[in-house]
Write an enzyme that holds these catalytic residues in place. Structure first.
Site, PDB file in Angstrom:
ATOM      1  N   ASP A  70       0.842  -1.197   0.000  1.00 28.45           N
ATOM      2  CA  ASP A  70       0.000   0.000   0.000  1.00 28.45           C
ATOM      3  C   ASP A  70       0.877   1.246   0.000  1.00 28.45           C
ATOM      4  OD1 ASP A  70      -1.899   2.035   0.500  1.00 28.45           O
ATOM      5  OD2 ASP A  70      -3.173   0.631   1.581  1.00 28.45           O
ATOM      6  N   SER A 120      -6.991   4.300  -1.848  1.00 23.18           N
ATOM      7  CA  SER A 120      -6.814   2.849  -1.834  1.00 23.18           C
ATOM      8  C   SER A 120      -8.094   2.083  -2.111  1.00 23.18           C
ATOM      9  CB  SER A 120      -6.242   2.404  -0.480  1.00 23.18           C
ATOM     10  OG  SER A 120      -4.951   2.913  -0.292  1.00 23.18           O
ATOM     11  N   THR A 185      -8.043  -1.854   1.291  1.00 22.36           N
ATOM     12  CA  THR A 185      -7.535  -2.904   0.403  1.00 22.36           C
ATOM     13  C   THR A 185      -8.143  -4.263   0.696  1.00 22.36           C
ATOM     14  OG1 THR A 185      -5.483  -1.682   0.018  1.00 22.36           O
ATOM     15  CG2 THR A 185      -5.456  -4.039  -0.457  1.00 22.36           C
ATOM     16  N   PHE A 284      -5.211  -9.017  15.280  1.00 25.08           N
ATOM     17  CA  PHE A 284      -3.980  -8.890  16.050  1.00 25.08           C
ATOM     18  C   PHE A 284      -3.674  -7.461  16.496  1.00 25.08           C
ATOM     19  CE2 PHE A 284      -3.283 -12.563  13.094  1.00 25.08           C
ATOM     20  CZ  PHE A 284      -3.421 -13.547  14.060  1.00 25.08           C
ATOM     21  N   GLU A 328      -1.391  -7.824   1.950  1.00 26.25           N
ATOM     22  CA  GLU A 328      -1.173  -6.386   1.890  1.00 26.25           C
ATOM     23  C   GLU A 328      -0.200  -5.934   2.974  1.00 26.25           C
ATOM     24  OE1 GLU A 328      -3.484  -2.083   2.315  1.00 26.25           O
ATOM     25  OE2 GLU A 328      -4.045  -3.812   3.550  1.00 26.25           O
ATOM     26  N   ASP A 333       2.004   2.608   3.610  1.00 22.59           N
ATOM     27  CA  ASP A 333       1.171   3.783   3.339  1.00 22.59           C
ATOM     28  C   ASP A 333       1.075   4.703   4.549  1.00 22.59           C
ATOM     29  OD1 ASP A 333      -1.077   5.136   1.716  1.00 22.59           O
ATOM     30  OD2 ASP A 333      -2.138   4.562   3.541  1.00 22.59           O
ATOM     31  N   ASP A 374      -1.058  -0.104  -4.857  1.00 17.47           N
ATOM     32  CA  ASP A 374      -2.333   0.501  -5.239  1.00 17.47           C
ATOM     33  C   ASP A 374      -2.125   1.940  -5.728  1.00 17.47           C
ATOM     34  OD1 ASP A 374      -1.510   1.196  -2.701  1.00 17.47           O
ATOM     35  OD2 ASP A 374      -3.468   0.966  -1.766  1.00 17.47           O
ATOM     36  N   HIS A 375      -1.124   2.602  -5.174  1.00 17.02           N
ATOM     37  CA  HIS A 375      -0.815   3.988  -5.551  1.00 17.02           C
ATOM     38  C   HIS A 375       0.560   4.337  -5.011  1.00 17.02           C
ATOM     39  CE1 HIS A 375      -1.457   5.017  -1.361  1.00 17.02           C
ATOM     40  NE2 HIS A 375      -2.602   4.348  -1.407  1.00 17.02           N
ATOM     41  N   HIS A 466      -1.340  11.045  -1.203  1.00 17.05           N
ATOM     42  CA  HIS A 466      -0.840  10.049  -2.140  1.00 17.05           C
ATOM     43  C   HIS A 466      -0.157  10.733  -3.319  1.00 17.05           C
ATOM     44  CE1 HIS A 466      -4.117   7.003  -0.691  1.00 17.05           C
ATOM     45  NE2 HIS A 466      -3.138   7.175   0.188  1.00 17.05           N
TER      46      HIS A 466
END
Length: 543
Positions: A70, A120, A185, A284, A328, A333, A374-375, A466
Site C-alpha cells: 500500500d 486505496s 484494500t 492482532f 497487503e 502507506d 495501489d498507488h 498520495h
C-alpha cells in the site's frame, strides 16, 4: 616416463574437468572488480542473457497470490532497495529486492474514475474486481455515488471480484494484511459499500443504516458463507462492542463466529498453534497492526507479515482445487502519510520477507505471483548525495564545482544540510520550518535515523497525500508475461481471472497446451557442459 595408476589417472582427469568448469563459471560471473567499462559491458550482457532465458509459462495458473504494498510507488522501491543494501553493509544502490528478480514487470496507471490522484479503495477495487471506480467506494462501479446510499443503485452497481470467481470454481480464498481487516484494500475483496469508512455499525450514518451492512459485518458474512477461509490483520475494535473497548453498538461479531466454529485469534501464539484446518479470523490489533519496529515479538504480541503469510499458505496449499491469497503490507502507506520514511522502508522489507515465503512455498509452474502497489506517495529522493550516502541521512558537502548544490543557503546566508528524502506535503513541515525566523531549521540538530523522525515537507498537511504517478507490477508464474507494458489498473483483476480460468464466460481461458521456453545460448552451453562432465566422470568410473 612415469605412468600413473588407472585410478589416479581417472581422478586427475575428473579434477581437470571440474577445474575447467569452475574457471568457466567464474569467467561468466560478476566477480568483484573495478567498475570500468568492461564491468558495465559484462553487467549489461548478463541482463540480456537473463532476458533471453525467460520462460513464458502458457499453462493455466492453479493459484494466485497478489501482494499489494500500500503506497509502495517506484520511489519507495528505490529507497527500500538502498536501505536494504546499507543494512547489509553495502553502498545500497546496486541492491535488488526479491520481486525485482521476477522475470516480468510492467507499469500500472492508478487514477480513479473521478480523481487524478487516487485512494486505496478505488484502486483496490480495480485490482481485485477488474473495474475502475470512484474514490472512496468499495466493490461497486462508478454509477454508485460516494457517501450516498440507495439500495437499488447499490445492488445494480455492485461488482464481483476475484474472490467470487475463484470460489465459484472451487478455489479457496484468504486475506492477510497489516492494516485493519476492514480497511480499504482487504475490504475490496468482499465488501460492497458507497463509503470505505463504514467499517463498523457505529460508522454508518443513521440515515443509511437500513441500506447497507457495515464492512465488518460483510466480512463475517463471507466467513460464514465459506467464501473466505481466513482473514488476518488488525481492526478488532470494528468487531466488538463499545463496552469491551470496541466501536460496535449492535452485537459482538466475534462471538457469532466462535459459535459457528470459526476460530478468532488475538496474538502470535494462537496463530502458531492454529491447526491450519479450520476457518479463522485473526485480529492482532485493536486498530492497525503495529509498525514492525514497534511490534512485540513474543507470543502475546503480534505476528509479522512473514509469519502470517507462511501460516496462510500452510492452510491454502492443502487445497487441491487452488487458491487466491491477498497479502497487503498496509503500513507502508501509513508511514508515508506521517512523513516517517524509515518506517516505510522497513515495512517494505517486511513485504519482501513475505514474498520470499511465497516463492519458497509455491511452484513457479502453477502459481501466479504478482507484486504491485495501489498507488504511490508524495515522497522524493533528491539532491546530489554521493554514492553510498546514508539514505536516511543528509547532503552537505563541497569538493568541486560539481557539488555546488550539495547544501542549502538560509535567509541569513548560512549554509546547512538538506535531506535526501523529503515530502511534497505533510506533518514534517511543522518540525522543520521555524516560523519565528521564517526559515528552515538545521537538520543536523535532529536524529534523522530515529524511527519516529519526520522528514521535511514543503507545506503542512496533517496527513501527507498520495502520489499519482504509475506504479510497478512484477510477476512470475503462469501468464506472468502479460504484465509487460503499460496497463490500466483494472487489467490486473482480469489477468488473474484469465490466468486461473476463473470466469471463462467473460474472460476466456488460456490454452491447455504446455509452456513455451526461451532459453539463452549461454544457459544451453552451460547445461551441456555440466552434462558432458557428468557423462565423462560416469564413463571413467564404470570402465
Amino acid at each position: 616416463m612415469v605412468s600413473l595408476p588407472p585410478i589416479q589417472t581417472k581422478s586427475a582427469i575428473i579434477l581437470i574437468l571440474v577445474t575447467l568448469y569452475l574457471v568457466f563459471m567464474i569467467s561468466c560471473s560478476d566477480a568483484l572488480e573495478k567498475e570500468d567499462k568492461q564491468y558495465w559491458y559484462k553487467h549489461a550482457l548478463k541482463d540480456i542473457q537473463k532476458s533471453q532465458a525467460k520462460r513464458r509459462i502458457e499453462t493455466r495458473a492453479k493459484n494466485v497470490i497478489i501482494f499489494i504494498g500500500d503506497g509502495m510507488g517506484v520511489i519507495t522501491h528505490t529507497l527500500a532497495r538502498i536501505y536494504k543494501g546499507q543494512k547489509e553493509g553495502k553502498s545500497g544502490e546496486e541492491q535488488e529486492l526479491a520481486w525485482e528478480q521476477f522475470p516480468f514487470s510492467g507499469l500500472i496507471k492508478t487514477y480513479n474514475t473521478d480523481h487524478q490522484v487516487p485512494d486505496s479503495a478505488g484502486t483496490a477495487t480495480a485490482i481485485l474486481s477488474g473495474v475502475k471506480t470512484s474514490m472512496g467506494v468499495l466493490g461497486v462501479d462508478s454509477t454508485v455515488p460516494f457517501d450516498t446510499c440507495d439500495k437499488e443503485q447499490l445492488r445494480e452497481g455492485s461488482i464481483p471480484c476475484i474472490k467470487d470467481w475463484a470460489v465459484k470454481k472451487g478455489a479457496k480464498v484468504g486475506i492477510v494484511t497489516t492494516a485493519r481487516v476492514t480497511h480499504a484494500t482487504p475490504g475490496a475483496m468482499y465488501a460492497h459499500t458507497p463509503h470505505r469508512d463504514w467499517e463498523s455499525d457505529s460508522d454508518v450514518p443513521v440515515q443509511h443504516k437500513g441500506c447497507v451492512k457495515d464492512i465488518a459485518s460483510q466480512l463475517v458474512d463471507s466467513l460464514l458463507d465459506k467464501d473466505i477461509e481466513f482473514a488476518m490483520g488488525g481492526g478488532a475494535k470494528k468487531f466488538i462492542l463499545k463496552d469491551q473497548g470496541g466501536s460496535r453498538e449492535d452485537k459482538d461479531l466475534t462471538e457469532e463466529l466462535i459459535k459457528r466454529g470459526i476460530k478468532v485469534f488475538r496474538n502470535t501464539a494462537q496463530l502458531r498453534n492454529w491447526d491450519t484446518e479450520s476457518q479463522m479470523l485473526g485480529l492482532f490489533g485493536n486498530s492497525h497492526m503495529d509498525f514492525e519496529a514497534d511490534r512485540s515479538i513474543d507470543g502475546s504480541g503480534q505476528p509479522s507479515l512473514e509469519e502470517m503469510t507462511r501460516q496462510a499458505l500452510n492452510r491454502l496449499t492443502k487445497h487441491e482445487d487452488g487458491y487466491v491469497l491477498l497479502v497487503e503490507a498496509g503500513r507502508i502507506d501509513h508511514a508515508h502519510h506521517l512523513n516517517q520514511a524509515r518506517h516505510a522502508m522497513e515495512e517494505t522489507m517486511q513485504l519482501e520477507k513475505a514474498v520470499k515465503v511465497a516463492t519458497d512455498m509455491t511452484s513457479i509452474e502453477d502459481t501466479l505471483i504478482l507484486v504491485t502497489a495501489d498507488h504511490s506517495h508524495a515522497v522524493t529522493m533528491s539532491g546530489y548525495p554521493k554514492r553510498g550516502n546514508d539514505i536516511l541521512g543528509y547532503v552537505y558537502d563541497y569538493i568541486d564545482d560539481r557539488d555546488k548544490h550539495r547544501f542549502m543557503v538560509t535567509r541569513g546566508n548560512q549554509t546547512q544540510p538538506y535531506q535526501t528524502v523529503s515530502y511534497a506535503n505533510g506533518p514534517g513541515y511543522e518540525l522543520h520550518f521555524d516560523k519565528e525566523t521564517n526559515d528552515w531549521k538545521n537538520i543536523s540538530q535532529f536524529d534523522v535515523r530515529a524511527w519516529n523522525y519526520t522528514q521535511p515537507a514543503t507545506f503542512y498537511l496533517p496527513y501527507e497525500t498520495h502520489g499519482g504517478e504509475d506504479v510497478a507490477v512484477y510477476a512470475r508464474g503462469p501468464m506472468a508475461h502479460h504484465v509487460t507494458g503499460l496497463h490500466e489498473q483494472n487489467y490486473l483483476g482480469i489477468l488473474m481471472a484469465y490466468a486461473t480460468c476463473s470466469n471463462p464466460e467473460q474472460f476466456q481461458c488460456p490454452a491447455n497446451g504446455g509452456m513455451s521456453s526461451f532459453i539463452s545460448r549461454n544457459q544451453t552451453y552451460n547445461n551441456l557442459l555440466i552434462m558432458f562432465i557428468i557423462f565423462t566422470c560416469f564413463t571413467y568410473y564404470i570402465e
